[in-house]
Design a protein around this motif. Structure first.
Motif, short mmCIF file in Angstrom:
data_model
loop_
_atom_site.label_atom_id
_atom_site.label_comp_id
_atom_site.label_asym_id
_atom_site.label_seq_id
_atom_site.Cartn_x
_atom_site.Cartn_y
_atom_site.Cartn_z
N ALA A 118 0.76 -1.19 -0.07
CA ALA A 118 -0.09 0.08 0.14
C ALA A 118 0.82 1.30 0.05
O ALA A 118 0.48 2.43 -0.04
CB ALA A 118 -1.08 0.11 1.22
N HIS A 119 2.20 1.19 0.10
CA HIS A 119 3.07 2.36 0.27
C HIS A 119 4.47 2.20 -0.30
O HIS A 119 4.58 1.06 -0.49
CB HIS A 119 2.85 3.14 1.61
CG HIS A 119 3.42 1.92 2.55
ND1 HIS A 119 2.60 1.78 3.58
CD2 HIS A 119 4.87 1.57 2.92
CE1 HIS A 119 3.44 1.01 4.42
NE2 HIS A 119 4.67 0.90 4.11
N ARG A 120 5.39 3.46 -0.40
CA ARG A 120 6.59 2.96 -0.78
C ARG A 120 7.67 3.28 0.50
O ARG A 120 7.28 3.76 1.12
CB ARG A 120 6.76 4.11 -1.98
CG ARG A 120 5.86 4.10 -3.12
CD ARG A 120 6.27 5.30 -4.22
NE ARG A 120 7.41 4.98 -4.82
CZ ARG A 120 7.91 4.51 -5.72
NH1 ARG A 120 7.32 3.86 -6.35
NH2 ARG A 120 9.39 4.60 -6.17
N VAL A 121 8.75 2.72 0.09
CA VAL A 121 9.74 2.60 0.78
C VAL A 121 10.46 4.24 0.99
O VAL A 121 10.57 4.65 -0.23
CB VAL A 121 10.86 1.70 0.78
CG1 VAL A 121 12.11 1.99 1.71
CG2 VAL A 121 10.24 0.37 0.93
N ASP A 122 10.51 4.75 2.11
CA ASP A 122 11.06 6.27 2.17
C ASP A 122 12.77 5.90 2.33
O ASP A 122 12.91 5.57 3.65
CB ASP A 122 10.72 6.92 3.51
CG ASP A 122 11.37 8.05 3.46
OD1 ASP A 122 12.47 8.54 3.01
OD2 ASP A 122 10.67 9.22 4.17
N THR A 123 13.50 6.07 1.22
CA THR A 123 14.84 5.44 1.23
C THR A 123 15.75 6.16 2.21
O THR A 123 16.66 5.81 2.87
CB THR A 123 15.32 5.30 -0.13
OG1 THR A 123 15.33 6.73 -0.77
CG2 THR A 123 14.76 4.32 -1.03
N ALA A 124 15.22 7.61 2.39
CA ALA A 124 16.12 8.49 3.27
C ALA A 124 15.89 8.05 4.64
O ALA A 124 17.01 7.82 5.50
CB ALA A 124 16.00 9.72 3.08
N LYS A 125 14.74 7.76 5.26
CA LYS A 125 14.30 7.34 6.37
C LYS A 125 14.99 5.92 6.84
O LYS A 125 15.57 5.91 7.89
CB LYS A 125 12.75 7.03 6.55
CG LYS A 125 12.13 6.88 7.69
CD LYS A 125 10.77 6.50 7.50
CE LYS A 125 10.04 7.11 8.81
NZ LYS A 125 8.60 6.93 8.64
N VAL A 126 14.83 4.91 5.71
CA VAL A 126 15.42 3.74 5.94
C VAL A 126 16.87 3.99 6.30
O VAL A 126 17.69 3.34 7.03
CB VAL A 126 15.06 2.73 5.06
CG1 VAL A 126 15.59 1.29 5.11
CG2 VAL A 126 13.64 2.68 4.95
N ALA A 127 17.51 4.69 5.27
CA ALA A 127 18.97 4.88 5.53
C ALA A 127 19.44 5.38 6.57
O ALA A 127 20.37 4.83 7.37
CB ALA A 127 19.53 5.96 4.36
N ALA A 128 18.93 6.32 7.31
CA ALA A 128 19.27 6.75 8.44
C ALA A 128 18.88 5.72 9.73
O ALA A 128 19.47 5.94 10.66
CB ALA A 128 18.08 8.32 8.68
N LEU A 129 17.75 5.07 9.48
CA LEU A 129 17.36 4.15 10.56
C LEU A 129 18.62 3.06 10.66
O LEU A 129 18.73 2.69 11.71
CB LEU A 129 16.23 3.58 10.19
CG LEU A 129 15.42 2.50 10.95
CD1 LEU A 129 15.25 2.86 12.33
CD2 LEU A 129 14.39 1.57 10.06
N ILE A 130 19.16 2.63 9.57
CA ILE A 130 20.09 1.67 9.78
C ILE A 130 21.57 1.91 9.50
O ILE A 130 22.69 1.27 9.44
CB ILE A 130 19.79 0.44 8.60
CG1 ILE A 130 20.10 1.32 7.15
CG2 ILE A 130 18.60 -0.19 8.58
CD1 ILE A 130 20.21 0.23 5.81
N GLY A 131 21.54 3.55 9.52
CA GLY A 131 22.95 4.02 9.70
C GLY A 131 24.02 3.82 8.22
O GLY A 131 25.02 3.65 8.70
#
Length: 162
Positions: free
Chosen positions: A73-86
């Protein structure tokens, strides 16, 4: 009917992990009459909400594979995920990168059944459904599973990825 080797690897991994569906039955790979390369197509073929489809997306995270299981139902926010995993850079992987790390083609990447463990994030939005559906190693294959079992069998980390 004999399963494609990729689908059989997924079924073997499901069996080995003791994965269950919403009716507490063993999760079983199902072969669909047509390939379902998108969440919308998979949802239509299964008669379920698009949000119940667990898209298996492989990203190149500073050269390492990252599997994000996200709600259709939605798209991955790559900036958010990059920050989340460092990591500095998170980008969609090339088809060659996906095959190298999963042994499976884009459009059929399963959450498991890979040559080796892939770091995995599991979208918390999928927890809103009693049952979710994931690809079974080829674009014609899917399987049902509960959110808790999806997290467990992938050794994934629940995350808000959108």
């Amino acid at each position: 009917m004999q399963l494609h080797p990729n689908a059989q690897a997924v079924q073997d991994a499901l069996d080995s992990a003791g994965a269950r569906d919403a009716e507490n039955q063993p999760s079983a790979v199902r072969i669909l009459p047509d390939a379902v390369h998108t969440a919308v197509a998979a949802a239509a073929a299964l008669g379920v909400a698009v949000g119940q489809i667990a898209n298996s997306l492989i990203f190149d995270a500073d050269g390492e594979a990252l599997l994000v299981l996200t709600s259709g139902a939605h798209r991955v926010d790559t900036a958010k995920v990059a920050a989340l995993i460092g990591v500095q850079r998170l980008r969609r992987a090339t088809p060659e990168f996906v095959r190298r790390h999963t042994g499976q083609p884009i459009g059929g990447v399963a959450p498991l059944g890979h040559p080796k463990q892939v770091r995995t994030l599991v979208d918390t939005a999928l927890n809103g459904y009693d049952q979710v559906w994931a690809a079974g190693g080829i674009p014609h294959a899917v399987f049902p599973i509960t959110y808790p079992d999806l997290v467990r069998i992938t050794a994934g980390s629940p995350a808000d990825v959108a």
